[in-house]
Design an enzyme around this catalytic site. Sequence first.
Site, PDB file in Angstrom:
ATOM      1  CB  CYS A   1      -0.872   0.024   1.245  1.00 26.76           C
ATOM      2  SG  CYS A   1      -2.043  -1.330   1.320  1.00 26.76           S
TER       3      CYS A   1
ATOM      4  CB  CYS B   1       2.539   0.755   4.572  1.00 28.79           C
ATOM      5  SG  CYS B   1       1.187   1.269   5.638  1.00 28.79           S
TER       6      CYS B   1
ATOM      7  CB  CYS C   1       0.616  -7.522   5.375  1.00 31.87           C
ATOM      8  SG  CYS C   1       0.847  -8.817   4.165  1.00 31.87           S
TER       9      CYS C   1
HETATM   10 FE1  SF4 Z   1      -2.178  -1.331   3.641  1.00 27.77          FE
HETATM   11 FE2  SF4 Z   1      -1.529  -2.618   5.901  1.00 27.77          FE
HETATM   12 FE3  SF4 Z   1      -0.617  -0.131   5.393  1.00 27.77          FE
HETATM   13 FE4  SF4 Z   1      -3.204  -0.547   5.978  1.00 27.77          FE
HETATM   14  S1  SF4 Z   1      -1.407  -0.875   7.347  1.00 27.77           S
HETATM   15  S2  SF4 Z   1      -2.416   0.786   4.376  1.00 27.77           S
HETATM   16  S3  SF4 Z   1      -3.563  -2.503   4.896  1.00 27.77           S
HETATM   17  S4  SF4 Z   1      -0.117  -2.040   4.275  1.00 27.77           S
END
Ligand code: SF4
Length: 237
Positions: A207, A210, A233
Amino acid sequence: MTVTTLRSQAELQALAESGAAELPWDAAAQEVIAWVARNFTTQASAVACSMADAVLPALVAEQLPGVDVLFLDTGYHFEETYATRDEVAKNLRVNVVDVKPVHTVADQDSLLGKDLFAADPATCCALRKVEPLHRSLQDYELWFTGVRRDEAPTRTNTPLVVWDEKNGLIKVNPVATWSYEELLRYSNDNLLPVNPLLSQGYPSIGCAPCTNKVAPGADPRSGRWAGTSKTECGLHV
Ligand code: SF4
């Protein structure tokens, strides 16, 4: 895609054990996928793909054309990742399935506070990746992942075929033995869709909030959740 009849968990677990025993530790990806094609239908199989590259969907589609490719649409991906998803759907013999969380990003912001990924990335990943994937995997007997042994110390012992207790189906990792360079070579040689961010300093793409750029030569996954102790994750642990 909904499969009408799935074999029992006991039957699948026994199949996973026989696959693991049958295949050498360093079996070729095509050999691993051929084992799947002999024992499972296309409808009972799914490929997880983060849309960093299209090597795994392409390899699987050679022997299981029309296979479902699950894309975890967290709502937080880079534009380039969504564009790669569209290219995969258009150019490969696969059926791309967008797997969505229960709540949109806007709903999550109002329920749990804005930018949960910053305050509590573990809960954000659980809600936007782990739960949606678990839910969608219930329609299959087996899933393929692109996990490689060279990606991280936590992945060095990744088996080719294993029973996935958490999700209740078989997990197959056909490219576990591949290096990052082999993956890129296969992608280039076969003119497969590739996420342009891969060549812009993002060897591991998740994402947008992140995922950071990684310095040349640094650990490829060091750009994921940089500055926190989080390294996975939760999909593969
Ligand atoms: Fe994506 Fe996990 Fe970051 Fe949320 S915490 S934006 S699901 S990588």
